[in-house]
Design a protein around this motif. Structure first.
Motif, PDB file in Angstrom:
ATOM      1  N   THR A  72       0.834  -1.202   0.000  1.00  0.00           N
ATOM      2  CA  THR A  72       0.000   0.000   0.000  1.00  0.00           C
ATOM      3  C   THR A  72       0.867   1.249   0.000  1.00  0.00           C
ATOM      4  OG1 THR A  72      -0.096   0.050   2.404  1.00  0.00           O
ATOM      5  CG2 THR A  72      -1.824  -1.191   1.285  1.00  0.00           C
ATOM      6  N   LYS A  73       0.231   2.378  -0.324  1.00  0.00           N
ATOM      7  CA  LYS A  73       0.965   3.642  -0.346  1.00  0.00           C
ATOM      8  C   LYS A  73       1.508   3.991   1.035  1.00  0.00           C
ATOM      9  CE  LYS A  73      -0.124   7.097  -3.291  1.00  0.00           C
ATOM     10  NZ  LYS A  73      -0.905   8.202  -3.881  1.00  0.00           N
ATOM     11  N   SER A  74       0.699   3.736   2.056  1.00  0.00           N
ATOM     12  CA  SER A  74       1.117   4.075   3.417  1.00  0.00           C
ATOM     13  C   SER A  74       2.297   3.199   3.854  1.00  0.00           C
ATOM     14  CB  SER A  74      -0.037   3.939   4.401  1.00  0.00           C
ATOM     15  OG  SER A  74      -0.535   2.618   4.397  1.00  0.00           O
ATOM     16  N   ALA A  75       2.273   1.936   3.436  1.00  0.00           N
ATOM     17  CA  ALA A  75       3.379   1.033   3.779  1.00  0.00           C
ATOM     18  C   ALA A  75       4.659   1.453   3.067  1.00  0.00           C
ATOM     19  CB  ALA A  75       3.015  -0.398   3.427  1.00  0.00           C
ATOM     20  N   GLU A  76       4.525   1.925   1.822  1.00  0.00           N
ATOM     21  CA  GLU A  76       5.694   2.416   1.080  1.00  0.00           C
ATOM     22  C   GLU A  76       6.292   3.633   1.776  1.00  0.00           C
ATOM     23  OE1 GLU A  76       4.273   3.143  -2.868  1.00  0.00           O
ATOM     24  OE2 GLU A  76       4.192   1.013  -3.375  1.00  0.00           O
ATOM     25  N   LYS A  77       5.409   4.529   2.250  1.00  0.00           N
ATOM     26  CA  LYS A  77       5.865   5.733   2.942  1.00  0.00           C
ATOM     27  C   LYS A  77       6.579   5.360   4.239  1.00  0.00           C
ATOM     28  CE  LYS A  77       4.347  10.133   4.842  1.00  0.00           C
ATOM     29  NZ  LYS A  77       3.244  11.057   5.057  1.00  0.00           N
ATOM     30  N   ARG A  78       5.995   4.433   5.003  1.00  0.00           N
ATOM     31  CA  ARG A  78       6.623   3.986   6.246  1.00  0.00           C
ATOM     32  C   ARG A  78       8.007   3.399   5.970  1.00  0.00           C
ATOM     33  NH1 ARG A  78       5.415   6.228  10.572  1.00  0.00           N
ATOM     34  NH2 ARG A  78       5.896   4.421  11.840  1.00  0.00           N
ATOM     35  N   ASN A  79       8.129   2.694   4.862  1.00  0.00           N
ATOM     36  CA  ASN A  79       9.403   2.099   4.483  1.00  0.00           C
ATOM     37  C   ASN A  79      10.432   3.187   4.178  1.00  0.00           C
ATOM     38  OD1 ASN A  79      11.178   0.033   3.965  1.00  0.00           O
ATOM     39  ND2 ASN A  79      10.461  -0.330   1.900  1.00  0.00           N
ATOM     40  N   ARG A  80      10.010   4.223   3.458  1.00  0.00           N
ATOM     41  CA  ARG A  80      10.913   5.343   3.145  1.00  0.00           C
ATOM     42  C   ARG A  80      11.355   6.036   4.429  1.00  0.00           C
ATOM     43  NH1 ARG A  80       7.038   6.616  -0.875  1.00  0.00           N
ATOM     44  NH2 ARG A  80       6.308   8.379   0.382  1.00  0.00           N
ATOM     45  N   GLN A  81      10.409   6.251   5.344  1.00  0.00           N
ATOM     46  CA  GLN A  81      10.730   6.910   6.610  1.00  0.00           C
ATOM     47  C   GLN A  81      11.720   6.067   7.432  1.00  0.00           C
ATOM     48  OE1 GLN A  81       6.764   7.335   8.168  1.00  0.00           O
ATOM     49  NE2 GLN A  81       6.625   9.469   7.548  1.00  0.00           N
ATOM     50  N   ALA A  82      11.492   4.755   7.428  1.00  0.00           N
ATOM     51  CA  ALA A  82      12.366   3.860   8.192  1.00  0.00           C
ATOM     52  C   ALA A  82      13.787   3.883   7.631  1.00  0.00           C
ATOM     53  CB  ALA A  82      11.811   2.442   8.164  1.00  0.00           C
ATOM     54  N   GLN A  83      13.898   3.949   6.313  1.00  0.00           N
ATOM     55  CA  GLN A  83      15.223   4.007   5.698  1.00  0.00           C
ATOM     56  C   GLN A  83      15.959   5.285   6.070  1.00  0.00           C
ATOM     57  OE1 GLN A  83      14.317   3.488   1.559  1.00  0.00           O
ATOM     58  NE2 GLN A  83      14.431   1.251   1.665  1.00  0.00           N
ATOM     59  N   LYS A  84      15.232   6.411   6.078  1.00  0.00           N
ATOM     60  CA  LYS A  84      15.839   7.691   6.478  1.00  0.00           C
ATOM     61  C   LYS A  84      16.312   7.631   7.919  1.00  0.00           C
ATOM     62  CE  LYS A  84      13.257  10.948   3.591  1.00  0.00           C
ATOM     63  NZ  LYS A  84      12.252  12.022   3.620  1.00  0.00           N
ATOM     64  N   ARG A  85      15.443   7.113   8.793  1.00  0.00           N
ATOM     65  CA  ARG A  85      15.785   7.032  10.214  1.00  0.00           C
ATOM     66  C   ARG A  85      16.973   6.104  10.453  1.00  0.00           C
ATOM     67  NH1 ARG A  85      10.018   6.818  11.111  1.00  0.00           N
ATOM     68  NH2 ARG A  85       9.338   8.900  11.680  1.00  0.00           N
ATOM     69  N   ARG A  86      16.969   4.986   9.741  1.00  0.00           N
ATOM     70  CA  ARG A  86      18.062   4.027   9.905  1.00  0.00           C
ATOM     71  C   ARG A  86      19.396   4.660   9.523  1.00  0.00           C
ATOM     72  NH1 ARG A  86      15.768  -0.088   7.906  1.00  0.00           N
ATOM     73  NH2 ARG A  86      16.330   0.199   5.730  1.00  0.00           N
ATOM     74  N   ALA A  87      19.407   5.410   8.411  1.00  0.00           N
ATOM     75  CA  ALA A  87      20.633   6.085   7.969  1.00  0.00           C
ATOM     76  C   ALA A  87      21.083   7.124   9.001  1.00  0.00           C
ATOM     77  CB  ALA A  87      20.405   6.747   6.620  1.00  0.00           C
ATOM     78  N   ARG A  88      20.138   7.902   9.528  1.00  0.00           N
ATOM     79  CA  ARG A  88      20.454   8.933  10.517  1.00  0.00           C
ATOM     80  C   ARG A  88      20.977   8.298  11.802  1.00  0.00           C
ATOM     81  NH1 ARG A  88      15.464  11.240  11.667  1.00  0.00           N
ATOM     82  NH2 ARG A  88      15.401  12.012   9.532  1.00  0.00           N
ATOM     83  N   ASN A  89      20.299   7.244  12.270  1.00  0.00           N
ATOM     84  CA  ASN A  89      20.707   6.581  13.504  1.00  0.00           C
ATOM     85  C   ASN A  89      22.092   5.953  13.376  1.00  0.00           C
ATOM     86  OD1 ASN A  89      18.303   7.298  14.672  1.00  0.00           O
ATOM     87  ND2 ASN A  89      17.364   5.286  14.451  1.00  0.00           N
ATOM     88  N   THR A  90      22.378   5.374  12.204  1.00  0.00           N
ATOM     89  CA  THR A  90      23.689   4.773  11.969  1.00  0.00           C
ATOM     90  C   THR A  90      24.779   5.826  12.040  1.00  0.00           C
ATOM     91  OG1 THR A  90      22.622   3.182  10.502  1.00  0.00           O
ATOM     92  CG2 THR A  90      25.007   3.297  10.399  1.00  0.00           C
ATOM     93  N   ALA A  91      24.523   6.983  11.454  1.00  0.00           N
ATOM     94  CA  ALA A  91      25.500   8.073  11.473  1.00  0.00           C
ATOM     95  C   ALA A  91      25.749   8.551  12.903  1.00  0.00           C
ATOM     96  CB  ALA A  91      25.023   9.221  10.602  1.00  0.00           C
ATOM     97  N   VAL A  92      24.690   8.697  13.670  1.00  0.00           N
ATOM     98  CA  VAL A  92      24.832   9.170  15.053  1.00  0.00           C
ATOM     99  C   VAL A  92      25.581   8.140  15.884  1.00  0.00           C
ATOM    100  CG1 VAL A  92      23.568   9.774  17.157  1.00  0.00           C
ATOM    101  CG2 VAL A  92      22.815  10.652  14.959  1.00  0.00           C
ATOM    102  N   ARG A  93      25.244   6.847  15.712  1.00  0.00           N
ATOM    103  CA  ARG A  93      25.933   5.795  16.455  1.00  0.00           C
ATOM    104  C   ARG A  93      27.422   5.773  16.140  1.00  0.00           C
ATOM    105  NH1 ARG A  93      22.214   1.995  14.692  1.00  0.00           N
ATOM    106  NH2 ARG A  93      20.364   2.206  15.966  1.00  0.00           N
ATOM    107  N   THR A  94      27.767   6.004  14.871  1.00  0.00           N
ATOM    108  CA  THR A  94      29.174   6.025  14.465  1.00  0.00           C
ATOM    109  C   THR A  94      29.912   7.172  15.134  1.00  0.00           C
ATOM    110  OG1 THR A  94      28.557   5.067  12.331  1.00  0.00           O
ATOM    111  CG2 THR A  94      30.723   6.087  12.470  1.00  0.00           C
TER     112      THR A  94
END
Length: 88
Positions: free
Chosen positions: A4-26
């Motif tokens: 669904t469109k909402s699931a696609e959006k959640r996936n995009r948001q999760a990818q952004k957050r994952r990238a940000r969190n990885t950078a902060v953890r590093t």
């Protein structure tokens, strides 16, 4: 895969957050590593700055939700304890 469109959006948001969190953890890992290395050299001025910087980055990561607050507090306490031992 998202259906669904909402699931696609959640996936995009999760990818952004994952990238940000990885950078902060590093950055947290690098700051703590630098602090530990400077504590080993017994240089009090550099080690005090490095510990202060590591404490700041850990607190920031906890406030942003990247690290659990107690995890950050524990790491900060261990760094402070190591700094006190190196000073004495």
């Amino acid at each position: 895969m998202a259906n669904t469109k909402s699931a696609e959006k959640r996936n995009r948001q999760a990818q952004k957050r994952r990238a940000r969190n990885t950078a902060v953890r590093t950055t947290v890992k690098n700051a703590v590593k630098k602090a530990r290395e400077t504590l080993a050299t017994k240089d009090t001025t550099k080690s005090a700055d490095a510990v202060k910087n590591a404490t700041r980055t850990l607190a920031k990561a906890a406030s942003k939700g990247v690290l659990h607050p107690r995890n950050a507090a524990r790491r900060i306490a261990r760094l402070a304890k190591a700094a006190k031992a190196a000073k004495a």
